[in-house]
Design a protein around this motif. Sequence first.
Motif, PDB file in Angstrom:
ATOM      1  N   GLY A  69       0.817  -1.195   0.000  1.00  0.00           N
ATOM      2  CA  GLY A  69       0.000   0.000   0.000  1.00  0.00           C
ATOM      3  C   GLY A  69       0.853   1.248   0.000  1.00  0.00           C
ATOM      4  N   SER A  70       0.219   2.364   0.264  1.00  0.00           N
ATOM      5  CA  SER A  70       0.914   3.638   0.253  1.00  0.00           C
ATOM      6  C   SER A  70       1.153   4.127   1.675  1.00  0.00           C
ATOM      7  N   PHE A  71       2.411   4.265   2.056  1.00  0.00           N
ATOM      8  CA  PHE A  71       2.726   4.733   3.394  1.00  0.00           C
ATOM      9  C   PHE A  71       4.098   5.402   3.394  1.00  0.00           C
ATOM     10  N   LEU A  72       4.358   6.147   4.457  1.00  0.00           N
ATOM     11  CA  LEU A  72       5.622   6.872   4.560  1.00  0.00           C
ATOM     12  C   LEU A  72       6.716   6.033   5.218  1.00  0.00           C
ATOM     13  N   SER A  73       6.332   5.313   6.262  1.00  0.00           N
ATOM     14  CA  SER A  73       7.350   4.546   6.974  1.00  0.00           C
ATOM     15  C   SER A  73       6.708   3.457   7.816  1.00  0.00           C
ATOM     16  N   ILE A  74       7.494   2.425   8.070  1.00  0.00           N
ATOM     17  CA  ILE A  74       7.112   1.371   9.012  1.00  0.00           C
ATOM     18  C   ILE A  74       7.987   1.558  10.238  1.00  0.00           C
ATOM     19  N   ASN A  75       7.358   1.721  11.371  1.00  0.00           N
ATOM     20  CA  ASN A  75       8.116   1.936  12.601  1.00  0.00           C
ATOM     21  C   ASN A  75       8.316   0.582  13.278  1.00  0.00           C
ATOM     22  N   ALA A  76       7.826   0.398  14.480  1.00  0.00           N
ATOM     23  CA  ALA A  76       8.004  -0.878  15.159  1.00  0.00           C
ATOM     24  C   ALA A  76       7.190  -1.979  14.488  1.00  0.00           C
ATOM     25  N   MET A  77       7.712  -3.184  14.552  1.00  0.00           N
ATOM     26  CA  MET A  77       6.999  -4.377  14.088  1.00  0.00           C
ATOM     27  C   MET A  77       6.982  -5.398  15.214  1.00  0.00           C
ATOM     28  N   ASN A 110      12.340   0.315  14.667  1.00  0.00           N
ATOM     29  CA  ASN A 110      12.855   0.704  13.353  1.00  0.00           C
ATOM     30  C   ASN A 110      14.375   0.846  13.374  1.00  0.00           C
ATOM     31  N   GLY A 111      14.930   0.847  14.582  1.00  0.00           N
ATOM     32  CA  GLY A 111      16.384   0.836  14.714  1.00  0.00           C
ATOM     33  C   GLY A 111      16.951  -0.546  14.955  1.00  0.00           C
ATOM     34  N   ARG A 171      14.002  -7.683  10.066  1.00  0.00           N
ATOM     35  CA  ARG A 171      13.244  -6.920   9.085  1.00  0.00           C
ATOM     36  C   ARG A 171      14.147  -6.524   7.935  1.00  0.00           C
ATOM     37  N   ASP A 172      13.522  -6.376   6.776  1.00  0.00           N
ATOM     38  CA  ASP A 172      14.205  -5.884   5.590  1.00  0.00           C
ATOM     39  C   ASP A 172      13.448  -4.631   5.158  1.00  0.00           C
ATOM     40  N   ASN A 173      13.968  -3.480   5.523  1.00  0.00           N
ATOM     41  CA  ASN A 173      13.248  -2.237   5.261  1.00  0.00           C
ATOM     42  C   ASN A 173      13.098  -1.964   3.769  1.00  0.00           C
ATOM     43  N   ALA A 174      14.043  -2.416   2.972  1.00  0.00           N
ATOM     44  CA  ALA A 174      13.946  -2.206   1.522  1.00  0.00           C
ATOM     45  C   ALA A 174      12.780  -2.978   0.915  1.00  0.00           C
ATOM     46  N   LYS A 175      12.435  -4.089   1.557  1.00  0.00           N
ATOM     47  CA  LYS A 175      11.336  -4.928   1.060  1.00  0.00           C
ATOM     48  C   LYS A 175      10.050  -4.719   1.846  1.00  0.00           C
ATOM     49  N   ASN A 176      10.088  -3.829   2.838  1.00  0.00           N
ATOM     50  CA  ASN A 176       8.908  -3.589   3.687  1.00  0.00           C
ATOM     51  C   ASN A 176       8.391  -4.900   4.280  1.00  0.00           C
TER      52      ASN A 176
END
Length: 118
Positions: A26-34, A53-54, A71-76
């Motif tokens: 979807g459309s989002f700016l960032s993923i923080n905690a998971m 996210n760190g 997590r892989d931030n590049a792959k969301n």
Amino acid sequence: QVQLVESGGGLVQPGGSLRLSCAASGSFLSINAMRWYRQAPGKERELVAFISNGATTTYADSVKGRFTISRDNAKNTGYLQMNTLKPEDTAVYYCNADITTIFARSYWGKGTLVTVSS
């Protein structure tokens, strides 16, 4: 619209391994905690693992040393590597993430079933 979709669940023998994935779309700016939660039959949903996210991580005592969240931030995408699985790990596993669109809110996936049985 933001969606979280889990995959990777299934039937595994005691002592085996599985890797769960949680893909955000979807459309989002960032993923923080998971986070990964699980809910066994007749029990309340419990927090299994958290990653900021760190990349700071925490685990429930019951899975420490056996499960690894990443997590892989590049792959969301987030992951839960589960090793040395036990029958008591049987549950529906849910992904949860704090995602910022116009504002930040918590999103849930629909869950993936993990069954540990011989």
